[in-house]
Motif scaffolding. Sequence first.
Motif, PDB file in Angstrom:
ATOM      1  N   ASP A 107       6.162 -76.298 -46.148  1.00  0.00           N
ATOM      2  CA  ASP A 107       6.270 -77.613 -45.368  1.00  0.00           C
ATOM      3  C   ASP A 107       7.424 -77.565 -44.516  1.00  0.00           C
ATOM      4  O   ASP A 107       7.292 -77.933 -43.271  1.00  0.00           O
ATOM      5  CB  ASP A 107       6.591 -78.743 -46.537  1.00  0.00           C
ATOM      6  CG  ASP A 107       5.335 -78.924 -47.217  1.00  0.00           C
ATOM      7  OD1 ASP A 107       4.071 -78.365 -46.853  1.00  0.00           O
ATOM      8  OD2 ASP A 107       5.286 -79.764 -48.126  1.00  0.00           O
ATOM      9  N   GLU A 110       6.751 -75.229 -41.708  1.00  0.00           N
ATOM     10  CA  GLU A 110       5.843 -75.897 -40.579  1.00  0.00           C
ATOM     11  C   GLU A 110       6.460 -76.539 -39.560  1.00  0.00           C
ATOM     12  O   GLU A 110       6.068 -76.788 -38.384  1.00  0.00           O
ATOM     13  CB  GLU A 110       4.699 -76.405 -41.417  1.00  0.00           C
ATOM     14  CG  GLU A 110       3.226 -76.364 -40.413  1.00  0.00           C
ATOM     15  CD  GLU A 110       3.359 -77.686 -39.655  1.00  0.00           C
ATOM     16  OE1 GLU A 110       4.041 -78.454 -39.724  1.00  0.00           O
ATOM     17  OE2 GLU A 110       2.680 -77.509 -38.707  1.00  0.00           O
ATOM     18  N   ARG A 111       7.359 -77.637 -40.362  1.00  0.00           N
ATOM     19  CA  ARG A 111       7.978 -78.551 -39.389  1.00  0.00           C
ATOM     20  C   ARG A 111       8.761 -77.883 -38.380  1.00  0.00           C
ATOM     21  O   ARG A 111       8.984 -78.110 -36.980  1.00  0.00           O
ATOM     22  CB  ARG A 111       8.899 -79.385 -40.374  1.00  0.00           C
ATOM     23  CG  ARG A 111       8.014 -80.448 -41.002  1.00  0.00           C
ATOM     24  CD  ARG A 111       8.953 -81.531 -41.416  1.00  0.00           C
ATOM     25  NE  ARG A 111      10.044 -81.285 -42.501  1.00  0.00           N
ATOM     26  CZ  ARG A 111       9.758 -80.851 -43.700  1.00  0.00           C
ATOM     27  NH1 ARG A 111       8.572 -81.304 -44.481  1.00  0.00           N
ATOM     28  NH2 ARG A 111      10.892 -80.439 -44.602  1.00  0.00           N
ATOM     29  N   ARG A 114       6.482 -76.384 -35.602  1.00  0.00           N
ATOM     30  CA  ARG A 114       5.591 -77.103 -34.948  1.00  0.00           C
ATOM     31  C   ARG A 114       5.549 -77.097 -33.496  1.00  0.00           C
ATOM     32  O   ARG A 114       4.481 -76.884 -32.835  1.00  0.00           O
ATOM     33  CB  ARG A 114       5.686 -78.499 -35.587  1.00  0.00           C
ATOM     34  CG  ARG A 114       4.350 -79.519 -35.403  1.00  0.00           C
ATOM     35  CD  ARG A 114       4.532 -80.711 -36.136  1.00  0.00           C
ATOM     36  NE  ARG A 114       4.465 -80.455 -37.571  1.00  0.00           N
ATOM     37  CZ  ARG A 114       5.122 -81.437 -38.498  1.00  0.00           C
ATOM     38  NH1 ARG A 114       5.491 -82.482 -37.988  1.00  0.00           N
ATOM     39  NH2 ARG A 114       4.842 -81.257 -39.725  1.00  0.00           N
ATOM     40  N   PRO A 115       6.645 -77.290 -32.901  1.00  0.00           N
ATOM     41  CA  PRO A 115       6.622 -76.905 -31.299  1.00  0.00           C
ATOM     42  C   PRO A 115       6.180 -75.639 -30.870  1.00  0.00           C
ATOM     43  O   PRO A 115       6.035 -75.672 -29.644  1.00  0.00           O
ATOM     44  CB  PRO A 115       8.180 -77.069 -31.053  1.00  0.00           C
ATOM     45  CG  PRO A 115       9.036 -78.031 -32.208  1.00  0.00           C
ATOM     46  CD  PRO A 115       8.075 -77.278 -33.346  1.00  0.00           C
ATOM     47  N   GLY A 118       3.142 -73.782 -35.130  1.00  0.00           N
ATOM     48  CA  GLY A 118       3.348 -74.228 -36.453  1.00  0.00           C
ATOM     49  C   GLY A 118       3.246 -72.978 -37.220  1.00  0.00           C
ATOM     50  O   GLY A 118       3.331 -71.863 -36.915  1.00  0.00           O
ATOM     51  N   ASP A 120       1.137 -71.555 -41.193  1.00  0.00           N
ATOM     52  CA  ASP A 120       0.148 -71.772 -42.198  1.00  0.00           C
ATOM     53  C   ASP A 120       0.224 -70.453 -43.111  1.00  0.00           C
ATOM     54  O   ASP A 120       0.240 -69.357 -42.404  1.00  0.00           O
ATOM     55  CB  ASP A 120      -0.998 -72.104 -42.019  1.00  0.00           C
ATOM     56  CG  ASP A 120      -2.042 -71.230 -41.485  1.00  0.00           C
ATOM     57  OD1 ASP A 120      -2.753 -70.516 -42.004  1.00  0.00           O
ATOM     58  OD2 ASP A 120      -1.963 -70.970 -40.197  1.00  0.00           O
ATOM     59  N   GLY A 163      -4.982 -71.392 -36.972  1.00  0.00           N
ATOM     60  CA  GLY A 163      -3.671 -71.553 -36.258  1.00  0.00           C
ATOM     61  C   GLY A 163      -3.590 -70.266 -35.157  1.00  0.00           C
ATOM     62  O   GLY A 163      -4.443 -69.355 -35.177  1.00  0.00           O
ATOM     63  N   GLU A 324      15.044 -74.954 -43.499  1.00  0.00           N
ATOM     64  CA  GLU A 324      15.093 -75.378 -42.178  1.00  0.00           C
ATOM     65  C   GLU A 324      16.663 -74.831 -41.491  1.00  0.00           C
ATOM     66  O   GLU A 324      16.355 -74.581 -40.305  1.00  0.00           O
ATOM     67  CB  GLU A 324      14.924 -76.950 -42.392  1.00  0.00           C
ATOM     68  CG  GLU A 324      14.041 -77.754 -42.468  1.00  0.00           C
ATOM     69  CD  GLU A 324      13.816 -79.059 -43.104  1.00  0.00           C
ATOM     70  OE1 GLU A 324      15.120 -79.496 -43.427  1.00  0.00           O
ATOM     71  OE2 GLU A 324      12.871 -79.625 -43.184  1.00  0.00           O
TER      72      GLU A 324
END
Length: 390
Positions: A107, A110-111, A114-115, A118, A120, A163, A324
């Motif tokens: 998660d 992926e965040r 994302r720009p 993404g 997966d 993706g 992150e």
Amino acid sequence: MPQPYATDPARSRGRLHPEPESPLRTVFARDRDRLIHSTAFRRLRYKTQVFVAPDGDHFRVRLTHSLEVAQIARTIARVLGLDEDLAEVVALGHDLGHPPFGHSGEDALERAMRPHGGFDHNGHAIRILTRLESRTPDHDGLNLSWEVLEGLAKHNGPVAAPGWALQAQDAIQPLDLWSQPGLEAQVAALSDDIAYNAHDLDDGLRAGLLDLDAVCAAVPLVDALWRDVKARWPGEARRGRLVPQLVRDIIGVMVESLLAETRTRLAEARPGSAEDVRMAGRPLAAFGQGMSEALRPLRRHLFETMYTSPTVARLRKPAEQVVEELFATLHEDPAALPERWRERLETQGREEPWRARIVGDYVAGMTDRFAIREHRRLTGRSPMPDESLF
């Protein structure tokens, strides 16, 4: 005996880079061996299954889970007359693309990405096997057969919206993402369900996150099987001897349901080849309706009592923070990447989206413990509790 609907290794669609095949092993057996010898497979030893950085030696991790899925898949494939090696290699590789810290890490990554298209884990598994792992100077990737890559790409069914990572491979080696997977891949996916339903229950009881009496009250299937176990061993009072038998029986009834329903669907569809299976319009391997309904309370109870328990959930936010901040730090300063990853940047370019995607590749490949240590090295601190450094 191989059935007409099984995938025939002698009729494989081949490899992206042609090479002589082995006189000792079929194409799928060779692919299995390549995967087992890969660095990415070894890293599964220190990647989260349910518990982040577990402090117990007996809890499942991605590696042990993958081995258990492969054992179940190979057994089912043998009974159904499928190619056992193909079912096994798809089972062994189905979790290969997971980043550190399981779904929490995915998660977070992926965040962060994302720009830039993404992230997966399924697409990343294909990227690992076709781009990032290299065991020869001749080409990137392990050069696995079409059927193995297809099975890994869509073992959970047709992929309507792939993706970027899966799109990139499909553009150079079309994987028929719109069709059903072969039966071996379908069996591997259902073997994953069998393994995590039974073994997460086992781990939850071992960790004290689940109470067996509460599970029986909430899950009629488990209650019936537990009553049967106690009736077969009326003089045995040690739950530590009875619970493993309960787990075996849960696996057994799921396998029996899968075999019965799959045989019914095969008899109805009468596929004469693996291509007929792909064109069947629905999965031909499945649990029976009764079993599917019986498993819903178990999954709900595991989610409500175990997956979201304070013991498991307390590390979710710290784990997401580690991923992150690792991504942000390395994306800001790619010079902090190891040399071979800096070389990838020079080869593919420092412009977006490749800068972010290469950093994402690096972070996704980390084990739980390496991510914790690398984050601490780069930032000088850690949101993770000290006991998570194993």
